[in-house]
Design a protein around this motif. Sequence first.
Motif, PDB file in Angstrom:
ATOM      1  N   ILE A  72       0.871  -1.174   0.000  1.00 62.73           N
ATOM      2  CA  ILE A  72       0.000   0.000   0.000  1.00 62.73           C
ATOM      3  C   ILE A  72       0.908   1.223   0.000  1.00 62.73           C
ATOM      4  O   ILE A  72       1.639   1.468   0.968  1.00 62.73           O
ATOM      5  N   HIS A  73       0.890   1.978  -1.083  1.00 61.46           N
ATOM      6  CA  HIS A  73       1.797   3.114  -1.235  1.00 61.46           C
ATOM      7  C   HIS A  73       1.150   4.403  -0.724  1.00 61.46           C
ATOM      8  O   HIS A  73      -0.072   4.574  -0.792  1.00 61.46           O
ATOM      9  N   ALA A  74       1.976   5.286  -0.239  1.00 61.29           N
ATOM     10  CA  ALA A  74       1.487   6.549   0.309  1.00 61.29           C
ATOM     11  C   ALA A  74       0.764   7.380  -0.750  1.00 61.29           C
ATOM     12  O   ALA A  74      -0.102   8.190  -0.412  1.00 61.29           O
ATOM     13  N   ASN A  75       1.102   7.189  -2.026  1.00 63.51           N
ATOM     14  CA  ASN A  75       0.464   7.962  -3.096  1.00 63.51           C
ATOM     15  C   ASN A  75      -0.898   7.408  -3.493  1.00 63.51           C
ATOM     16  O   ASN A  75      -1.554   7.936  -4.393  1.00 63.51           O
ATOM     17  N   GLY A  76      -1.322   6.292  -2.852  1.00 64.41           N
ATOM     18  CA  GLY A  76      -2.624   5.703  -3.150  1.00 64.41           C
ATOM     19  C   GLY A  76      -2.578   4.451  -3.996  1.00 64.41           C
ATOM     20  O   GLY A  76      -3.587   3.766  -4.145  1.00 64.41           O
ATOM     21  N   GLY A  77      -1.427   4.141  -4.573  1.00 66.31           N
ATOM     22  CA  GLY A  77      -1.301   2.929  -5.370  1.00 66.31           C
ATOM     23  C   GLY A  77      -1.271   1.683  -4.491  1.00 66.31           C
ATOM     24  O   GLY A  77      -0.753   1.709  -3.378  1.00 66.31           O
ATOM     25  N   ILE A  78      -1.831   0.592  -4.996  1.00 62.69           N
ATOM     26  CA  ILE A  78      -1.873  -0.671  -4.251  1.00 62.69           C
ATOM     27  C   ILE A  78      -1.464  -1.813  -5.177  1.00 62.69           C
ATOM     28  O   ILE A  78      -2.007  -1.962  -6.280  1.00 62.69           O
ATOM     29  N   TYR A  79      -0.490  -2.612  -4.743  1.00 65.79           N
ATOM     30  CA  TYR A  79      -0.110  -3.817  -5.477  1.00 65.79           C
ATOM     31  C   TYR A  79      -0.335  -5.023  -4.596  1.00 65.79           C
ATOM     32  O   TYR A  79       0.050  -5.034  -3.426  1.00 65.79           O
ATOM     33  N   GLU A  80      -0.932  -6.048  -5.174  1.00 71.99           N
ATOM     34  CA  GLU A  80      -1.120  -7.301  -4.461  1.00 71.99           C
ATOM     35  C   GLU A  80      -0.791  -8.444  -5.414  1.00 71.99           C
ATOM     36  O   GLU A  80      -1.350  -8.541  -6.503  1.00 71.99           O
ATOM     37  N   GLY A  81       0.163  -9.273  -5.013  1.00 70.95           N
ATOM     38  CA  GLY A  81       0.557 -10.361  -5.891  1.00 70.95           C
ATOM     39  C   GLY A  81       1.909 -10.920  -5.531  1.00 70.95           C
ATOM     40  O   GLY A  81       2.392 -10.773  -4.408  1.00 70.95           O
ATOM     41  N   GLU A  82       2.531 -11.549  -6.518  1.00 77.15           N
ATOM     42  CA  GLU A  82       3.797 -12.223  -6.289  1.00 77.15           C
ATOM     43  C   GLU A  82       4.977 -11.259  -6.384  1.00 77.15           C
ATOM     44  O   GLU A  82       4.979 -10.328  -7.195  1.00 77.15           O
ATOM     45  N   ARG A  83       5.965 -11.523  -5.538  1.00 76.92           N
ATOM     46  CA  ARG A  83       7.237 -10.808  -5.590  1.00 76.92           C
ATOM     47  C   ARG A  83       8.374 -11.823  -5.556  1.00 76.92           C
ATOM     48  O   ARG A  83       8.264 -12.869  -4.931  1.00 76.92           O
ATOM     49  N   TYR A  84       9.438 -11.479  -6.258  1.00 75.40           N
ATOM     50  CA  TYR A  84      10.635 -12.319  -6.255  1.00 75.40           C
ATOM     51  C   TYR A  84      11.827 -11.422  -5.965  1.00 75.40           C
ATOM     52  O   TYR A  84      12.129 -10.511  -6.731  1.00 75.40           O
ATOM     53  N   ASN A  85      12.457 -11.674  -4.820  1.00 76.95           N
ATOM     54  CA  ASN A  85      13.644 -10.896  -4.463  1.00 76.95           C
ATOM     55  C   ASN A  85      13.356  -9.387  -4.531  1.00 76.95           C
ATOM     56  O   ASN A  85      14.056  -8.630  -5.176  1.00 76.95           O
TER      57      ASN A  85
END
Length: 260
Positions: A72-85
């Motif tokens: 959850i980013h301070a600018n309002g953007g939201i990412y949900e999913g896979e991360r690698y390294n």
Amino acid sequence: MKLNHLIMTAILLVISPAISLAERIEYQAGAVYEGEVRDGMRHGLGKTVYSSGDIYEGEYKDNKQHGFGKNIHANGGIYEGERYNRIRHGFGKYIFPWGDVYEGEFKSDERSGFGKYTYANGDTYEGEFESGERSGFGRSTYGDGSILEGLWKDDEVVRIKALNLEARLTIWKQKSEELSQKSSNLKVAMERLNKPKTSPRSYDKDELITAASGTGFFVSKDGHLVTNNHVISHCSQVKLKISGQLQDAQVIARDKVNDL
């Protein structure tokens, strides 16, 4: 004995009575981490609140965001999913601050592969992406009902062609449903991690204490067994009770998001 017909009761025994389900680390830069730690590093499930206002909660490996999680980013953007390294890599969903939504494949932190982009005005693009731009075969559907489909490159159509994207959209829908399920599982896992702990009573250091019990199922003739992660989480010893007899067990893998 037929392993595939055997239901096991797992008796979990711990020697250390004061095992913390979550630790807190405060960094000099202002970030605060609460979650699981291994060898002094973030490892397992946890949540970091950064001084910038950004928040990440999800899986860590060797102090890095790795696995499934939510930013959850301070600018309002939201990412949900896979991360690698640390980087977005795999299937995920990003909601832009201005309302656009991308759901699909990421590679090296960029939209790359097959995905669906929904604009705030209702227009959509379904198809291939490369380095964050529409590149490959895809279809744009506009609010007035018109459709533009064909071969795209650098966000522009270079060849108009009728397409059949149904097979790829079917796979996309399956991955989208899996993402939603993982999102729900993550929410439950984080609630369990942050659940208030009761104050431990004092024990003799050599006293063996039954901390939890649960059931599991053998899934191979080699003795591999599946149970819920919350049953064995944070136990220093795991034993199985089979036909009245206790046997030592070894944990070889975990999936904390899906609680296995």
